[in-house]
Design an enzyme around this catalytic site. Structure first.
Site, short mmCIF file in Angstrom:
data_model
loop_
_atom_site.label_atom_id
_atom_site.label_comp_id
_atom_site.label_asym_id
_atom_site.label_seq_id
_atom_site.Cartn_x
_atom_site.Cartn_y
_atom_site.Cartn_z
N HIS A 63 -1.80 0.05 -2.09
CA HIS A 63 -0.59 0.52 -1.43
C HIS A 63 0.56 0.49 -2.44
O HIS A 63 0.78 -0.54 -3.09
CB HIS A 63 -0.21 -0.40 -0.26
CG HIS A 63 -1.15 -0.36 0.90
ND1 HIS A 63 -0.90 0.40 2.01
CD2 HIS A 63 -2.33 -0.97 1.11
CE1 HIS A 63 -1.89 0.23 2.88
NE2 HIS A 63 -2.78 -0.59 2.36
N HIS A 87 -8.22 0.72 -2.09
CA HIS A 87 -6.96 1.45 -2.27
C HIS A 87 -5.83 0.49 -2.56
O HIS A 87 -5.80 -0.64 -2.07
CB HIS A 87 -6.63 2.30 -1.04
CG HIS A 87 -6.63 1.54 0.25
ND1 HIS A 87 -7.79 1.21 0.92
CD2 HIS A 87 -5.61 1.05 1.00
CE1 HIS A 87 -7.49 0.55 2.02
NE2 HIS A 87 -6.17 0.42 2.10
#
Ligand code: AMP
Ligand code: ZN
Length: 139
Positions: free
Chosen positions: A101, A99
């Site tokens: 941010h 992922h």
């Protein structure tokens, strides 16, 4: 089926505040934001980390980040943003589903991601560059 919190978000088994989605990618708000609007961008497909993510997926993530991050800045009145990947536990990765941010930032918002930098010793910088280049040559 992956027993992974982000896979559960993808499957709608746990709730999320989604801000963007298409057939392969999803962006939702981080439940514990550095600043309001802090979002997480993921591929729907489970890859544990950067190393196991195909380069074309990483390229798509970058493309989507470039579109979403300015919208987060616009919506929150932020001045700037960080795009960050924590890769591996020692780097702060808590969720093993790759992922990005997307973090809206303000001057003096009190967040210091890179505290604790260290000076190189005599000759250490050149030696380190050499070692990394040797490692690259091996691969
Ligand atoms: P990392 O430390 O890079 O693995 O980041 C994981 C992020 O996921 C953290 O910033 C958490 O606040 C966030 N997070 C964990 N669970 C959820 C959830 N259910 N919904 C939204 N964000 C979450
Ligand atoms: Zn997953």
């Amino acid at each position: 089926m992956e027993d992974c919190i982000f896979c559960k978000i993808v499957r709608n088994e746990i709730p999320s505040q989604r801000i963007y989605e298409d057939d392969r990618y999803l962006v939702f708000l981080d439940i514990s934001p550095v600043n309001v609007g802090h979002a997480l961008l993921i591929p729907r497909q489970h890859y544990a980390d950067v190393d196991s993510t195909p380069p074309e997926v990483l390229a798509h993530l970058a493309k989507i980040a470039q579109k979403i991050a300015p919208a987060i800045v616009g919506a929150t009145g932020a001045e700037a943003y960080n795009i960050t990947i924590n890769n591996g536990a020692a780097a702060g990765q808590m969720v093993s589903h790759v992922h990005l941010h997307l973090i809206p930032r303000f001057e003096d918002d009190g967040f210091h991601a890179w505290h604790g930098r260290k000076p190189y010793g005599e000759g250490e910088m050149a030696a380190t560059a050499e070692k990394i280049k040797e490692e690259l040559d091996r691969n």
